[in-house]
Design an enzyme around this catalytic site. Structure first.
Site, PDB file in Angstrom:
ATOM      1  N   ASP A   1      54.045 -18.166  18.804  1.00 25.33           N
ATOM      2  CA  ASP A   1      54.699 -19.474  18.723  1.00 25.33           C
ATOM      3  C   ASP A   1      54.335 -20.170  17.421  1.00 25.33           C
ATOM      4  O   ASP A   1      53.263 -19.936  16.849  1.00 25.33           O
ATOM      5  CB  ASP A   1      54.336 -20.351  19.926  1.00 25.33           C
TER       6      ASP A   1
ATOM      7  N   GLU B   1      49.758 -21.328  21.667  1.00 22.32           N
ATOM      8  CA  GLU B   1      48.601 -21.751  20.884  1.00 22.32           C
ATOM      9  C   GLU B   1      48.888 -23.079  20.187  1.00 22.32           C
ATOM     10  O   GLU B   1      48.009 -23.929  20.067  1.00 22.32           O
ATOM     11  CB  GLU B   1      48.248 -20.683  19.845  1.00 22.32           C
TER      12      GLU B   1
END
Length: 382
Positions: free
Chosen positions: A73, A138
């Site tokens: 991500d 994250e």
């Protein structure tokens, strides 16, 4: 075009704004499965915020396991009109590869994936077990990503010996810094209560701002610890303060203060909380205080993993790397609870989260080679 560069471009082209993975992990699994990796997708989170995690492991002849960890991500792009090119279309200019996630951290993921391929091609029956832990949470809340996978691995009694997180750790050139730990983060939201009243009649009110200031001054002047060889002293910082009704003639009824500790491994969250409450109580404040522990500190002292990464960097680039615990938090804080040695190493971090994020193309192949050399050195210890 090198395989590492090609894979980096493939990953950048996937629109994986947190918590989306954009199909990145499927690309990785399709490359790893033919190498003998057992690839498992672990999905977590509410229906409107689904997080995809990949756990892929190839068992070696020994029980020693090295893990490469990373996140697919990325943060939002910001204003598209400020980008020189589409952030999800890999673009080359003046020897640099541009795109969201180029530095943080799709280049690292591509580099360690290809490094694993090359390592297994040269060593088809290694002693070392190799695993990849990849998340899409994250850059978001970080509650359904790596922490969930680590909890599952702990439940299974999975053994992890060494972990390299592909965070962009380098400062000016590839390999000049690796992170061998991170400070803990502890946030507090303090509400000091007073009595609202007319500013011309202070005897009928109680000003919470006036009451809070001496306590805050003491907190900001306190030496919480002196740090150690690897960590600077613990830092206490006030980030926000809000009090008042907006009117210039009203004493407010309360004041809210946000603060944060970035704390060294010589301190712990419970002791910091206790000391803050002691100060507030000594000053006689009426207050509420809500705490959020964002992560405990972790530290990997020089040993097998640090030595292997350092030696690999030196052999590939000639750079003598420095150890550091600076910066914010990373998923290393979760992995360190089940893995005794965790470091972070990746490309230069100068453009992470920025408009026109990029990496130097000339550093992608050496990064891959450093990861491969590290595998070879650790395999000799397995």
């Amino acid at each position: 075009m090198s395989r590492a560069l090609h894979l980096t471009e493939q990953l950048i082209s996937r629109r994986s704004v947190t918590p989306e993975d954009g199909g990145c992990q499927r690309i990785l699994a399709e490359r790893l499965a033919p190498l003998g990796f057992a690839c498992e997708t672990i999905v977590s989170g509410p229906q409107d915020f689904r997080v995809t995690n990949l756990w892929a492991k190839r068992q070696g002849r020994s029980e020693k396991t090295v893990v490469f960890a990373g996140h697919t991500d990325v943060v939002p792009t910001g204003p598209l009109e400020q980008w020189s090119s589409d952030p999800f279309t890999p673009s080359h200019r003046e020897g640099k590869l541009y795109g969201r996630g180029a530095a943080d951290m799709k280049t690292s993921i591509a580099a360690f994936t290809v490094a694993v391929e090359e390592f297994l091609q040269a060593h088809p029956d290694p002693a070392l077990s190799v695993a990849l832990l990849i998340t899409s949470d994250e850059e978001g809340p970080s509650v359904d990503g790596t922490v969930v996978v680590c909890q599952e691995l702990q439940r299974r009694s999975e053994r992890l010996d060494w972990c390299i997180v592909g965070e962009p750790s380098s400062v000016e050139r590839l390999g000049d810094m690796i992170k061998n730990g991170r400070r803990g983060t502890l946030s507090g939201k303090l509400t000091v209560k007073g009595i609202q009243g007319h500013i011309a009649y202070p005897q009928l009110a109680r000003n919470p701002i006036h009451q809070a200031l001496p306590a805050l001054a003491e907190l900001t002047a306190t030496e919480w610890d002196r740090g150690n060889e690897f960590f600077p002293p613990t830092s206490f910082q006030i980030s926000n303060m809000h009090g008042g009704t907006g009117a210039g003639n009203v004493i407010p009824g309360s004041v809210a203060i946000d603060f944060n500790f970035r704390f060294a491994s010589v301190s712990n969250a419970q002791d910091l909380k206790r000391r803050v409450h002691e100060v507030l109580d000594r000053h006689g404040l009426e207050y509420e205080l809500d705490w959020v522990l964002g992560g405990e500190p972790f530290l990997t002292t020089p040993g097998d993993l640090v030595d292997a990464v350092r030696d690999a960097i030196r052999a590939e680039t000639g750079v003598e790397t420095r150890l550091s615990t600076t910066g914010g938090t990373s998923d290393g804080r979760f992995i360190s609870k089940i893995c005794p040695q965790v470091v972070e190493f990746g490309p230069v971090n100068a453009t992470i989260h920025k408009i026109d994020e990029h990496v130097r193309v000339a550093e992608i192949e050496p990064l891959k080679n450093i990861y491969r050399r590290t595998l070879e050195l650790l395999d000799a210890k397995a």
